[in-house]
Design a protein around this motif. Structure first.
Motif, PDB file in Angstrom:
ATOM      1  N   ILE A 120       0.840  -1.210   0.000  1.00 21.46           N
ATOM      2  CA  ILE A 120       0.000   0.000   0.000  1.00 21.46           C
ATOM      3  C   ILE A 120       0.864   1.245   0.000  1.00 21.46           C
ATOM      4  O   ILE A 120       0.599   2.208  -0.745  1.00 21.46           O
ATOM      5  N   LEU A 121       1.928   1.259   0.803  1.00 16.79           N
ATOM      6  CA  LEU A 121       2.806   2.428   0.847  1.00 16.79           C
ATOM      7  C   LEU A 121       3.533   2.627  -0.478  1.00 16.79           C
ATOM      8  O   LEU A 121       3.736   3.771  -0.922  1.00 16.79           O
ATOM      9  N   ARG A 122       3.941   1.522  -1.130  1.00 18.83           N
ATOM     10  CA  ARG A 122       4.600   1.667  -2.431  1.00 18.83           C
ATOM     11  C   ARG A 122       3.656   2.275  -3.465  1.00 18.83           C
ATOM     12  O   ARG A 122       4.047   3.144  -4.246  1.00 18.83           O
ATOM     13  N   LEU A 123       2.409   1.805  -3.486  1.00 20.98           N
ATOM     14  CA  LEU A 123       1.440   2.349  -4.438  1.00 20.98           C
ATOM     15  C   LEU A 123       1.114   3.801  -4.114  1.00 20.98           C
ATOM     16  O   LEU A 123       0.946   4.626  -5.015  1.00 20.98           O
ATOM     17  N   MET A 124       1.028   4.137  -2.819  1.00 20.91           N
ATOM     18  CA  MET A 124       0.767   5.516  -2.426  1.00 20.91           C
ATOM     19  C   MET A 124       1.919   6.422  -2.853  1.00 20.91           C
ATOM     20  O   MET A 124       1.713   7.519  -3.384  1.00 20.91           O
ATOM     21  N   ALA A 125       3.168   5.951  -2.648  1.00 22.44           N
ATOM     22  CA  ALA A 125       4.328   6.740  -3.048  1.00 22.44           C
ATOM     23  C   ALA A 125       4.405   6.923  -4.549  1.00 22.44           C
ATOM     24  O   ALA A 125       4.961   7.907  -5.041  1.00 22.44           O
ATOM     25  N   ARG A 176       2.311  12.772   9.941  1.00 20.64           N
ATOM     26  CA  ARG A 176       0.901  13.153   9.931  1.00 20.64           C
ATOM     27  C   ARG A 176       0.315  13.248   8.528  1.00 20.64           C
ATOM     28  O   ARG A 176      -0.901  13.173   8.367  1.00 20.64           O
ATOM     29  N   THR A 177       1.122  13.478   7.529  1.00 20.56           N
ATOM     30  CA  THR A 177       0.618  13.630   6.171  1.00 20.56           C
ATOM     31  C   THR A 177       1.109  12.480   5.294  1.00 20.56           C
ATOM     32  O   THR A 177       2.100  11.805   5.614  1.00 20.56           O
ATOM     33  N   ARG A 178       0.402  12.274   4.184  1.00 20.29           N
ATOM     34  CA  ARG A 178       0.791  11.222   3.249  1.00 20.29           C
ATOM     35  C   ARG A 178       2.193  11.474   2.702  1.00 20.29           C
ATOM     36  O   ARG A 178       2.984  10.537   2.527  1.00 20.29           O
ATOM     37  N   PHE A 179       2.511  12.727   2.454  1.00 16.34           N
ATOM     38  CA  PHE A 179       3.829  13.072   1.915  1.00 16.34           C
ATOM     39  C   PHE A 179       4.925  12.714   2.920  1.00 16.34           C
ATOM     40  O   PHE A 179       5.957  12.133   2.572  1.00 16.34           O
ATOM     41  N   GLN A 180       4.678  13.052   4.209  1.00 16.15           N
ATOM     42  CA  GLN A 180       5.661  12.722   5.241  1.00 16.15           C
ATOM     43  C   GLN A 180       5.805  11.207   5.400  1.00 16.15           C
ATOM     44  O   GLN A 180       6.911  10.690   5.578  1.00 16.15           O
ATOM     45  N   ILE A 181       4.678  10.494   5.340  1.00 16.32           N
ATOM     46  CA  ILE A 181       4.724   9.032   5.449  1.00 16.32           C
ATOM     47  C   ILE A 181       5.561   8.444   4.323  1.00 16.32           C
ATOM     48  O   ILE A 181       6.398   7.563   4.539  1.00 16.32           O
ATOM     49  N   ALA A 182       5.340   8.902   3.087  1.00 15.62           N
ATOM     50  CA  ALA A 182       6.091   8.387   1.946  1.00 15.62           C
ATOM     51  C   ALA A 182       7.588   8.655   2.100  1.00 15.62           C
ATOM     52  O   ALA A 182       8.420   7.774   1.842  1.00 15.62           O
ATOM     53  N   LEU A 183       7.946   9.870   2.546  1.00 20.32           N
ATOM     54  CA  LEU A 183       9.361  10.206   2.714  1.00 20.32           C
ATOM     55  C   LEU A 183      10.019   9.337   3.781  1.00 20.32           C
ATOM     56  O   LEU A 183      11.084   8.763   3.576  1.00 20.32           O
ATOM     57  N   LEU A 184       9.372   9.236   4.939  1.00 15.47           N
ATOM     58  CA  LEU A 184       9.961   8.471   6.035  1.00 15.47           C
ATOM     59  C   LEU A 184       9.980   6.972   5.734  1.00 15.47           C
ATOM     60  O   LEU A 184      10.925   6.266   6.095  1.00 15.47           O
ATOM     61  N   ASP A 198      -1.890   3.580  10.315  1.00 17.10           N
ATOM     62  CA  ASP A 198      -1.023   2.852  11.237  1.00 17.10           C
ATOM     63  C   ASP A 198       0.450   3.093  10.909  1.00 17.10           C
ATOM     64  O   ASP A 198       1.286   3.239  11.814  1.00 17.10           O
ATOM     65  N   ALA A 199       0.770   3.146   9.611  1.00 15.79           N
ATOM     66  CA  ALA A 199       2.157   3.432   9.222  1.00 15.79           C
ATOM     67  C   ALA A 199       2.563   4.831   9.653  1.00 15.79           C
ATOM     68  O   ALA A 199       3.689   5.052  10.124  1.00 15.79           O
ATOM     69  N   GLY A 200       1.632   5.799   9.524  1.00 14.88           N
ATOM     70  CA  GLY A 200       1.921   7.154   9.965  1.00 14.88           C
ATOM     71  C   GLY A 200       2.194   7.218  11.452  1.00 14.88           C
ATOM     72  O   GLY A 200       3.097   7.937  11.907  1.00 14.88           O
ATOM     73  N   THR A 201       1.436   6.465  12.247  1.00 13.48           N
ATOM     74  CA  THR A 201       1.649   6.440  13.696  1.00 13.48           C
ATOM     75  C   THR A 201       3.024   5.863  14.022  1.00 13.48           C
ATOM     76  O   THR A 201       3.759   6.405  14.863  1.00 13.48           O
TER      77      THR A 201
END
Length: 359
Positions: free
Chosen positions: A293-298, A331-339, A323-326
């Motif tokens: 899911i994270l790969r597709l989101m990125a 907090r944001t999709r962009f931050q989740i993708a970067l981290l 859950d990945a963001g936590t």
């Protein structure tokens, strides 16, 4: 009956059973039908059929007596005659192919038939695609983007490729939720194909063994006809175009594509611009579905599109992202993708620069 292509007897024209019977006969002085049946683990009727075939092709001799027995002939001599006969048949077939091709070029125009074919009807495109695909022995390269032609063999999976043929496909992210593209991608990955996503693709394209390529005449109207390119220079250029798109695309596997009930409650991830909290330090990689899911989101896909691609609910996608963001303290999709990329959750091919470029 000819042997299957993977049989050691396929080149001789002997079926596998007859070959096994001959292999047994060369180990004994002579044998009757019952002994042959026991050795080959077949019925007496099947053994007798194989023995008659060997006798008719002079690979064995029948010895009459109180009990009829069979003995193998000298293999080098008897099989040599059989192989010589097969080589002569192949030579005649090759001559027929050359004569047919000469007539084909005369009718179609030698120059245009050699460099490019114009296919004007959808059924012509589908049939020609099937011929080219079945003839592949090494690799198939595929760039897929909308609009898709419903019912076309090119867009709907088409015929199977031979075992051992490497399949690589790049799909345009924006059209990946289309039912035709999803069905084709799932079918391909199920047979070991490799799949990647890219934000934009220049053209729809299929390259077959780097000897021929199929692409639409009009990018906006694939039903308007297609071109089959045979020119080595043009095919090589189109293969290079594919490799460029492949190198810049994001790998996905759809390995977590399965039905799952939606979670009881979901806390959607904010799309605002707030700064992320301090990194929590969590380093353990997430489960395969979350990683997918994270790969597709990125890669730029929205929640609805990811849900359709993986065949899960939109709420399930949001729960995994939340859950990945936590875990990442984002907090944001962009931050989740970067981290996630920084932690290596997206795979070795996805770096921070790739995520930034994909947003």
């Amino acid at each position: 009956m000819d042997a299957p292509a993977d049989s050691p007897w396929s080149g001789t024209g002997l079926d596998p059973l007859t070959g096994r019977v001959l292999e047994h006969l060369v180990t004994v002085a002579a044998a009757d039908a019952a002994e042959v049946a026991a050795a080959a683990e077949v019925s007496a009727a099947d053994a007798e059929r194989a023995l008659r075939h060997l006798t008719d092709t002079s690979l064995a001799v029948r010895i009459d007596g109180p009990v009829t027995r069979w003995a193998a002939g000298p293999p080098r001599t008897s099989l040599g005659v059989l192989l010589a006969r097969r080589r002569a048949e192949l030579a005649r077939a090759e001559g027929l192919v050359e004569r047919l091709h000469t007539v084909y070029e005369t009718v179609s125009g030698a120059r245009s038939a050699h460099l490019v074919e114009l296919l004007e009807r959808e059924d012509e495109v589908s049939a020609r695609y099937g011929q080219l695909l079945k003839g592949c022995v090494a690799e198939v390269l595929h760039l897929a983007k909308p609009p898709y032609v419903t019912g076309s063999g090119v867009d709907a999976g088409g015929p199977e490729v031979a075992d051992g043929v490497r399949m690589r496909s790049v799909y345009e992210t924006g059209g990946f939720s289309d039912e035709v593209s999803l069905a084709t991608a799932v079918h391909g990955t199920g047979r070991g194909g490799e799949l990647r996503l890219a934000p934009r693709l220049p053209v729809k394209l299929v390259v077959f063994d780097r000897t021929a390529a199929l692409l639409p005449v009009r990018a906006d109207r694939p039903a308007a006809g297609s071109l089959v390119v045979h020119s080595p220079a043009l095919v090589e250029a189109l293969a290079a175009l594919f490799e460029s798109a492949w190198a810049g695309a994001e790998p996905v596997s759809l390995s977590s594509r399965t039905d799952a009930p939606p979670p009881a409650s979901v806390a959607p991830v904010s799309s605002g611009g707030a700064s992320p909290p301090e990194d929590t330090g969590a380093t353990e990689a997430p489960d395969p579905r979350t990683r997918e899911i994270l790969r597709l989101m990125a890669a730029g896909m929205k929640d609805d599109t990811i849900a359709r691609a993986l065949k899960v609910s939109r709420r399930t996608v949001q729960k995994h992202v939340s859950d990945a963001g936590t875990r990442l303290g984002a907090r944001t999709r962009f931050q989740i993708a970067l981290l996630a990329a920084e932690r290596g959750w997206l795979g070795a091919s996805q770096g921070l620069g790739d995520v930034v470029a994909g947003q």
